[in-house]
Design an enzyme around this catalytic site. Structure first.
Site, PDB file in Angstrom:
ATOM      1  N   ASP A 141     -12.220  10.747   9.361  1.00 31.05           N
ATOM      2  CA  ASP A 141     -11.729  10.352   8.037  1.00 31.05           C
ATOM      3  C   ASP A 141     -12.369   9.023   7.602  1.00 31.05           C
ATOM      4  O   ASP A 141     -11.684   8.122   7.107  1.00 31.05           O
ATOM      5  CB  ASP A 141     -10.198  10.232   8.039  1.00 31.05           C
ATOM      6  CG  ASP A 141      -9.598  10.406   6.641  1.00 31.05           C
ATOM      7  OD1 ASP A 141     -10.320  10.890   5.744  1.00 31.05           O
ATOM      8  OD2 ASP A 141      -8.421  10.065   6.447  1.00 31.05           O
ATOM      9  N   GLY A 184       0.819  -1.211   0.000  1.00 26.78           N
ATOM     10  CA  GLY A 184       0.000   0.000   0.000  1.00 26.78           C
ATOM     11  C   GLY A 184       0.849   1.254   0.000  1.00 26.78           C
ATOM     12  O   GLY A 184       2.031   1.234   0.352  1.00 26.78           O
ATOM     13  N   GLN A 185       0.238   2.374  -0.427  1.00 28.07           N
ATOM     14  CA  GLN A 185       0.925   3.654  -0.482  1.00 28.07           C
ATOM     15  C   GLN A 185      -0.103   4.761  -0.317  1.00 28.07           C
ATOM     16  O   GLN A 185      -1.210   4.672  -0.836  1.00 28.07           O
ATOM     17  CB  GLN A 185       1.653   3.811  -1.825  1.00 28.07           C
ATOM     18  CG  GLN A 185       2.334   5.154  -2.027  1.00 28.07           C
ATOM     19  CD  GLN A 185       3.529   5.328  -1.132  1.00 28.07           C
ATOM     20  OE1 GLN A 185       4.367   4.420  -1.021  1.00 28.07           O
ATOM     21  NE2 GLN A 185       3.636   6.465  -0.473  1.00 28.07           N
ATOM     22  N   SER A 244       4.123   4.437   3.422  1.00 28.35           N
ATOM     23  CA  SER A 244       3.982   3.160   2.714  1.00 28.35           C
ATOM     24  C   SER A 244       3.629   2.043   3.694  1.00 28.35           C
ATOM     25  O   SER A 244       3.962   2.114   4.878  1.00 28.35           O
ATOM     26  CB  SER A 244       5.292   2.801   1.993  1.00 28.35           C
ATOM     27  OG  SER A 244       5.664   3.819   1.088  1.00 28.35           O
ATOM     28  N   VAL A 245       2.957   0.999   3.162  1.00 33.07           N
ATOM     29  CA  VAL A 245       2.575  -0.164   3.974  1.00 33.07           C
ATOM     30  C   VAL A 245       3.254  -1.407   3.411  1.00 33.07           C
ATOM     31  O   VAL A 245       3.229  -1.633   2.193  1.00 33.07           O
ATOM     32  CB  VAL A 245       1.049  -0.363   3.984  1.00 33.07           C
ATOM     33  CG1 VAL A 245       0.675  -1.545   4.877  1.00 33.07           C
ATOM     34  CG2 VAL A 245       0.346   0.895   4.465  1.00 33.07           C
ATOM     35  N   GLY A 271      -0.569   9.247   1.339  1.00 35.08           N
ATOM     36  CA  GLY A 271       0.089  10.454   1.785  1.00 35.08           C
ATOM     37  C   GLY A 271       0.772  10.275   3.132  1.00 35.08           C
ATOM     38  O   GLY A 271       1.696  11.020   3.476  1.00 35.08           O
ATOM     39  N   LYS A 305       2.848  -0.036   8.633  1.00 38.52           N
ATOM     40  CA  LYS A 305       2.723   1.273   7.988  1.00 38.52           C
ATOM     41  C   LYS A 305       3.876   2.164   8.442  1.00 38.52           C
ATOM     42  O   LYS A 305       3.972   2.530   9.610  1.00 38.52           O
ATOM     43  CB  LYS A 305       1.377   1.916   8.320  1.00 38.52           C
ATOM     44  CG  LYS A 305       1.178   3.280   7.675  1.00 38.52           C
ATOM     45  CD  LYS A 305      -0.281   3.711   7.685  1.00 38.52           C
ATOM     46  CE  LYS A 305      -0.769   4.097   9.044  1.00 38.52           C
ATOM     47  NZ  LYS A 305      -2.133   4.680   9.006  1.00 38.52           N
TER      48      LYS A 305
END
Length: 605
Positions: free
Chosen positions: A422, A305-306, A311-312, A308, A326
């Site tokens: 969020d 994952g990526q 990265s994961v 703001g 993360k």
């Protein structure tokens, strides 16, 4: 020291433009192989680029691909210089375990630097372990692989002797323990010291040392930061030079002050995070070092994952549990989002909230370790153009109820009310059974249950999901109802299978999906969605009506999440259509005297 040399370099540059001539050469001015690399000055010099008198014998460096290299006879090759500390007279070199001229072979045999002007700075005990390549490496989370020491059948690991390996495989054996000039966790950096005769007295006087002149081998102390050169200049040149020098001094003082201020803020933020963690010790999850993370992820091999935030990566805990790690991009940050995440999700235990298993704070390196969600996020399924990714209406309803229960728990089930701020498909993760789990609490806020409204200094969240009152107080007060609005927008995207605001839609009447579907429902028209059975249409209608209640313009008109759960689980026939939530957007400004707006009072942040 680097700041003063940078300042001196600017001074020389400006003085030279003022036609100030030097009795001597400026070829010995501080230099570097790349702008962010180590500064090169006496006793070092760049070989084949600067004259021999610019450096002391044995301190020649060269530049290759932006790297600063130095030749050390004992190593029988060039090594990469990581940094140089002139005040402490210390140089750090990189022990690359993949290099063909691998220095680890020499470390294993016990290398010394007797043929060079350098000596080891400090020692620490490390143990070498040889393992068969067929073994399960899950137990070696605290060991670093040294490829250049292995062969076709075995791998060699090295770890600090003070650490223990969780499981010792039968196919692994300890080779030997050696005192090496390394320190955990940066075991790929070797610390070296040097001693140039005569230079220590210069350092004690706050001056720099160098050769007396081009043909002398005598060391003397220089003023002006290492440039003891007499200057001849004309009166006009001197005046211009003095003026430019004053400008440079002012700029240098400002840069120095700015650097000190930023460093002070960094230290304050580190202390802030550490103080928070000090009071967090009695709670789970576990704290890990950054070196631990590298072992868990096999040097961050599999990125999943990526965003703001950073990265994961997929990883594995020492006990074999698969996790998602993360890595936060928080360099220079104040740590507020990190504290929010750990301070909220770390003490939450609910089936519809992702579980935080660990975290890392290693200076400014920060990371969060979650349970691994094999089906990734809800976003992957509801926005996919492939029909194979459609989950089906019953499963979508189950996901909607699960997310609603998770938000209800945040608002009502904890000691303090947690406002997420969020809620969106990207932050809803799905486990192997497609059970939803709310994630990413970096923007969350806490307040007591008796306080229904909060104030905020700035808007937070993702555009398209932010309640009107969050980005403009003209629309009312911020409260837990702001999460209800975000959930309503998420529901509509689940129903429509696309973003609510979609500029790629051909028909302009469908650009804003919530308003379009509200009009169709009110007029008794088909919602324009594909259904396999009448039950699917019923589910879609239920989700849509609940969503329209959630996105009411006035916060007081929105239901609580407890009511939302009841609406999602109850009889669809009892659901009534809400008032038009879009009327206010076309009727001008809100009436702030409206009693509905004033019903909720503000509390301090």
């Amino acid at each position: 020291m680097g700041r003063f040399h940078f300042f001196h370099f600017l001074s020389l540059l400006l003085l030279s433009t003022a036609e100030i001539g030097f009795c001597g050469s400026d070829s010995c001015k501080p230099s570097y192989c790349r702008k962010d690399g180590p500064v090169i000055r006496f006793p070092y010099r760049i070989k084949d680029s600067q004259p021999p008198y610019c450096g002391y014998p044995g301190f020649d460096v060269s530049c290759q691909d932006g790297n600063t290299l130095i030749h050390i006879p004992s190593v029988n090759g060039d090594v990469v210089v990581a940094d140089i500390d002139y005040m402490e007279e210390r140089m750090n070199i990189i022990a690359d375990p993949h290099s063909k001229d691998c220095i680890w072979r020499l470390l294993y045999r016990g290398v010394n630097f007797s043929a060079s002007p350098f000596v080891f700075d400090s020692f620490e005990n490390f143990t070498f372990i040889s393992c068969s390549k067929t073994r399960d490496a899950s137990g070696f989370m605290y060991a670093d692989n040294i490829p250049c020491l292995g062969d076709s059948e075995h791998e060699v690991f090295v770890l600090a002797a003070t650490r223990t390996v969780d499981t010792m495989e039968v196919s692994c054996k300890s080779m030997k323990t050696i005192a090496m000039p390394l320190s955990y966790p940066d075991i790929f950096i070797i610390h070296l010291r040097w001693d140039v005769p005569g230079c220590k007295k210069c350092k004690s006087k706050g001056r720099e040392c160098g050769f007396k002149n081009q043909s002398s081998s005598d060391i003397i102390c220089f003023d002006n930061h290492g440039k003891g050169l007499k200057m001849k200049y004309e009166i006009i040149g001197a005046s211009i030079g003095s003026f430019l020098l004053l400008i440079t001094i002012a700029a240098g003082v400002k840069v120095s002050y700015s650097w000190k201020l930023n460093r002070k803020l960094d230290l304050e933020n580190e202390i802030k995070v550490e103080k928070f963690l000090e009071g967090y010790k009695s709670l789970k999850p576990t704290r890990y070092s950054y070196a631990d993370l590298k072992k868990m992820t096999d040097q961050f091999k599999e990125k999943i994952g990526q965003g703001g935030y950073g990265s994961v990566f997929k990883g594995k805990l020492p006990n074999g549990t698969v996790v998602a790690i993360k890595i936060l991009q928080t360099f220079g940050g104040d740590g507020a989002e990190f504290i929010n995440e750990v301070g909220t999700i770390g003490r939450i235990h609910h089936v519809n909230v992702v579980r935080l298993l660990g975290f890392c704070v290693d200076r400014l390196k920060r990371a969060l370790i979650y349970e691994f969600m094999p089906n990734e996020s809800l976003e992957k399924f509801i926005f996919s153009k492939s029909t194979d990714n459609f989950l089906g209406w019953e499963k979508l309803q189950g996901i909607a109820i699960g997310v609603a229960r998770g938000i209800e728990y945040l608002h009502q089930g904890c000691d303090q009310r947690i406002l997420h701020f969020d809620i969106k498909p990207h932050n809803i993760l799905l486990d192997q059974n497609f059970n939803p789990k709310i994630s990413d609490f970096g923007l969350a806020k806490l307040c007591s249950k008796g306080q229904s409204v909060v104030s905020m200094r700035a808007a937070r969240g993702t555009m398209g999901y932010i309640a009107p009152e969050v980005y403009s107080r003209n629309f009312g007060n911020v409260s837990y109802k702001s999460d209800v609005y975000s959930f309503g927008m998420l529901l509509l995207e689940m129903v429509g299978g696309r973003k609510n605001i979609d500029v790629t839609v051909d028909k302009t009447s469908q650009v804003y999906f919530p308003e379009w579907i509200y009009k169709r429902l009110c007029q008794g028209e088909d919602m324009g969605l594909n259904f396999a059975a009448n039950e699917d249409s019923t589910i879609a209608r239920r989700l849509t009506i609940v969503a329209l209640w959630c996105i009411q313009w006035y916060p007081a008109d929105r239901p609580s999440m407890t009511t939302v759960v009841q609406m999602l689980e109850g009889n669809v026939e009892t659901l009534t259509m809400p008032s038009n939530p879009f009327a206010t957007t076309t009727s001008g400004n809100l009436n702030l005297e409206d009693p509905q707006v004033a019903k909720l009072s503000t509390i301090s942040e």
